[in-house]
Design a protein around this motif. Sequence first.
Motif, short mmCIF file in Angstrom:
data_model
loop_
_atom_site.label_atom_id
_atom_site.label_comp_id
_atom_site.label_asym_id
_atom_site.label_seq_id
_atom_site.Cartn_x
_atom_site.Cartn_y
_atom_site.Cartn_z
N UNK A 58 -6.03 0.59 -1.38
CA UNK A 58 -6.07 0.07 -0.01
C UNK A 58 -4.73 0.40 0.66
N UNK A 59 -4.80 0.96 1.87
CA UNK A 59 -3.55 1.21 2.60
C UNK A 59 -3.66 0.62 4.00
N UNK A 60 -2.51 0.20 4.54
CA UNK A 60 -2.50 -0.39 5.88
C UNK A 60 -1.10 -0.34 6.48
N UNK A 61 -1.05 -0.50 7.80
CA UNK A 61 0.21 -0.58 8.55
C UNK A 61 0.43 -2.02 8.96
N UNK A 62 1.68 -2.40 9.12
CA UNK A 62 1.99 -3.75 9.60
C UNK A 62 3.43 -3.84 10.08
N UNK A 63 3.70 -4.95 10.76
CA UNK A 63 5.05 -5.22 11.27
C UNK A 63 5.73 -6.24 10.37
N UNK A 85 4.85 -9.91 2.31
CA UNK A 85 3.52 -9.86 2.94
C UNK A 85 2.54 -9.13 2.02
N UNK A 107 -0.90 -10.67 0.51
CA UNK A 107 -2.20 -10.07 0.84
C UNK A 107 -2.91 -9.61 -0.43
N UNK A 161 -6.17 -11.77 -1.37
CA UNK A 161 -7.38 -11.15 -0.83
C UNK A 161 -7.82 -9.87 -1.57
N UNK A 212 -11.99 -5.61 5.48
CA UNK A 212 -10.78 -6.10 4.81
C UNK A 212 -9.74 -6.50 5.85
N UNK A 254 -10.46 -9.82 7.15
CA UNK A 254 -10.08 -10.84 6.16
C UNK A 254 -8.59 -11.10 6.15
N UNK A 255 -7.81 -10.01 6.25
CA UNK A 255 -6.34 -10.17 6.25
C UNK A 255 -5.89 -10.93 7.50
N UNK A 285 -6.23 -14.56 7.14
CA UNK A 285 -5.18 -15.19 6.34
C UNK A 285 -3.94 -15.47 7.18
N UNK A 328 -2.13 -12.89 8.77
CA UNK A 328 -1.29 -11.69 8.87
C UNK A 328 -1.86 -10.80 9.98
N UNK A 384 -0.53 -8.85 12.18
CA UNK A 384 0.05 -7.54 12.55
C UNK A 384 -0.54 -6.40 11.73
N UNK A 385 -1.35 -6.73 10.72
CA UNK A 385 -1.91 -5.68 9.86
C UNK A 385 -2.97 -4.88 10.60
N UNK A 386 -2.89 -3.55 10.52
CA UNK A 386 -3.87 -2.69 11.21
C UNK A 386 -4.07 -1.40 10.41
N UNK A 387 -5.02 -0.62 10.86
CA UNK A 387 -5.35 0.67 10.23
C UNK A 387 -5.63 0.54 8.73
N UNK A 388 -6.37 -0.50 8.35
CA UNK A 388 -6.69 -0.68 6.93
C UNK A 388 -7.72 0.36 6.50
#
Lengths: 88, 88
Positions: A44-49, A59, A63, A67, B23, B26-27, B30, B32, B34-38
């Motif tokens: 699983x990959x993702x972007x975040x601040x 974080x 996560x 999850x 996903x 779901x994040x 929880x 979070x 700011x999470x994107x592009x999962x």
Amino acid sequence: MKYHAKVIVTLRKSILDPQGKAVEHGIHSLGFTSVENVRVGKFIEFDFEARTYEDAKQLCTEVSDKLLANPVMEDFTFVVEEKRERSQ
Amino acid sequence: MKYHAKVIVTLRKSILDPQGKAVEHGIHSLGFTSVENVRVGKFIEFDFEARTYEDAKQLCTEVSDKLLANPVMEDFTFVVEEKRERSQ
């Protein structure tokens, strides 16, 4: 700061992996008979601040633990990288 | 020589990833947000025999291309490491 996370979730060694066995059978059918111990997991990959690298790792741990992975049956590892904008 | 391979299979960037969207939802639940592009992919690891490191990489490429990934929709990357026996 923007970060990019890559998480790998794998079944614990003590847990049987029928999906891995099926893939192993398929690989043998292709003629690669030396292949063994096939294990299948999730990626699983993702972007975040996050404000700091420490916050970013925190974080990801939360996560993954809450999850992405089932802590009873699965382990996880992750890599967090700072994401540089193209303009920089 | 014994080798250990770790293969990551991901959907191509142009392909929609509904599992990743689920996903992501779901994040967010929880907290979070700011999470994107999962994006969700597969992780496969296995042991095998090969004469040389070049042969080992060749086997991984063939197994990934023919069986683990669907070349129309997915990309793959892998890492191959020599596996040292404990007795050495």
